[in-house]
Design an enzyme around this catalytic site. Structure first.
Site, PDB file in Angstrom:
ATOM      1  N   CYS A  33     -48.133 -27.104  70.090  1.00 20.11           N
ATOM      2  CA  CYS A  33     -49.416 -26.780  69.465  1.00 20.11           C
ATOM      3  C   CYS A  33     -50.429 -26.562  70.579  1.00 20.11           C
ATOM      4  CB  CYS A  33     -49.835 -27.950  68.569  1.00 20.11           C
ATOM      5  SG  CYS A  33     -51.446 -27.748  67.804  1.00 20.11           S
TER       6      CYS A  33
ATOM      7  N   CYS B 110     -51.387 -19.346  69.388  1.00 19.25           N
ATOM      8  CA  CYS B 110     -51.216 -20.430  68.414  1.00 19.25           C
ATOM      9  C   CYS B 110     -49.768 -20.339  67.943  1.00 19.25           C
ATOM     10  CB  CYS B 110     -52.185 -20.233  67.243  1.00 19.25           C
ATOM     11  SG  CYS B 110     -51.868 -21.328  65.832  1.00 19.25           S
TER      12      CYS B 110
HETATM   13  N1  DGL Z   1     -50.194 -24.361  65.765  1.00 16.45           N
HETATM   14  C1  DGL Z   1     -51.363 -24.816  66.356  1.00 16.45           C
HETATM   15  C2  DGL Z   1     -51.725 -24.212  67.678  1.00 16.45           C
HETATM   16  O1  DGL Z   1     -50.853 -23.749  68.382  1.00 16.45           O
HETATM   17  C3  DGL Z   1     -52.525 -25.307  65.575  1.00 16.45           C
HETATM   18  C4  DGL Z   1     -52.996 -24.623  64.381  1.00 16.45           C
HETATM   19  C5  DGL Z   1     -54.035 -25.488  63.692  1.00 16.45           C
HETATM   20  O2  DGL Z   1     -53.648 -26.574  63.240  1.00 16.45           O
HETATM   21  O3  DGL Z   1     -55.184 -25.080  63.621  1.00 16.45           O
HETATM   22  O4  DGL Z   1     -52.875 -24.202  68.046  1.00 16.45           O
END
Ligand code: DGL
Length: 293
Positions: A89, A202
């Protein structure tokens, strides 16, 4: 690199440290796009994937909030006896990576930062864009890479954030969602600016990259998409190899998928996403109520 005590604390103690699972964490299902790369590289490993779907999205939360949630998640993965943890993440890495590396020194913790460097090195137009959450766009990790890699080479990095994207993926990418129009507008903007590389910053976004590629082809735009999944998988392989902790080829262990939220919803969405990206694998779904509310 590993503490013997850790294995004793594990819910499923491992006699052989190489048998311990790799822990992968994301605010939701997005980190499965990173897990897919790691599982392709290391199919015989055991994996525990933790999706904090109770608190998703992280991207609009405060730095302190994200740090606290990330510490809770990594503490939980440590208690499962993981031999390595991947924070799959970008938002959690932006505000939690430093804190968890300080708090949990027993095992390596791999974090994510948008793949700015390969985009900068490959760009012909000297203008790239990064699409990420506000947390990632404002965080020091990304801005340090921009300052150290893009700025000295005279490459402009435009930042974009679309609030509809993470909820779209978490819902299983239904058609007719507002995200579809948002992405079309973004492609128009990038094309007008002669951006030639779009960094998917993301981990939720690679799930719609095939859709996005089809749109790019349709409009005739010259735009290449880049994400960090492959680089993270190579990093995990290298760390485990160096530590002599690769699990020897044998069976294909089931994937343990743990959610802090609604298990039926997570099960429905992840089954769909995994079927698209991973070879068939038995998945054991569990609920975890250990996270702070
Ligand atoms: N998948 C996540 C990232 O890479 C976060 C998305 C979120 O929870 O806003 O930032």
């Amino acid at each position: 690199m590993s503490s013997p005590n850790l294995w004793c604390q594990a819910k499923q103690p491992c006699t052989n440290p190489a048998d311990a699972p790799i822990g992968v964490f994301d605010s939701g299902v997005g980190g499965l796009s990173v897990l897919a790369h790691i599982m392709q590289a290391l199919p015989h490993e055991r994996y525990v994937y933790l999706a904090d779907t109770l608190h998703v999205p992280y991207g609009g939360r405060s730095a302190a909030d994200i740090e606290r949630l990330t510490i809770d998640a990594v503490r939980w993965l440590m208690a499962q006896g993981c031999k390595l943890v991947v924070i799959a993440c970008n938002s959690a890495s932006a505000y939690g990576l430093q804190a968890v590396r300080q708090a949990f020194t027993q095992v390596p913790i791999v974090g994510l930062v948008p793949a700015i460097k390969p985009a900068v090195l490959a760009s012909q137009t000297r203008h790239i864009a990064v699409l990420a959450t506000p947390a990632t766009l404002n965080g020091a990790l990304l801005n340090t890479v921009i300052a150290q890699v893009a700025a000295p080479r005279g490459v402009t990095v435009s930042k974009y954030s679309l609030a509809s994207l993470v909820p779209w993926v978490e819902a299983g990418m239904p058609s007719g969602h507002v995200a579809v129009g948002d992405l079309a507008n973004l492609l128009d903007t990038l094309s007008a600016q002669a951006v030639d590389y779009l960094v998917l910053g993301c981990t939720h976004y690679p799930f719609f990259q095939d859709y996005l590629r089809a749109q790019i082809t349709q409009t005739g735009a010259r735009l290449t998409l880049i994400d960090s999944g492959g680089a993270i998988a190579r990093r995990v392989v290298s760390l485990l190899k160096t530590a002599n902790l690769l699990r020897p080829p044998s069976d294909l262990p089931p994937l343990t998928l743990v959610t802090t939220g609604d298990i039926a919803q997570t099960q429905a969405v992840t089954t769909r996403l995994l079927a698209q990206y991973l070879p068939p694998r038995v998945v054991e779904f569990q609920h975890c109520g250990l996270m702070a509310q």
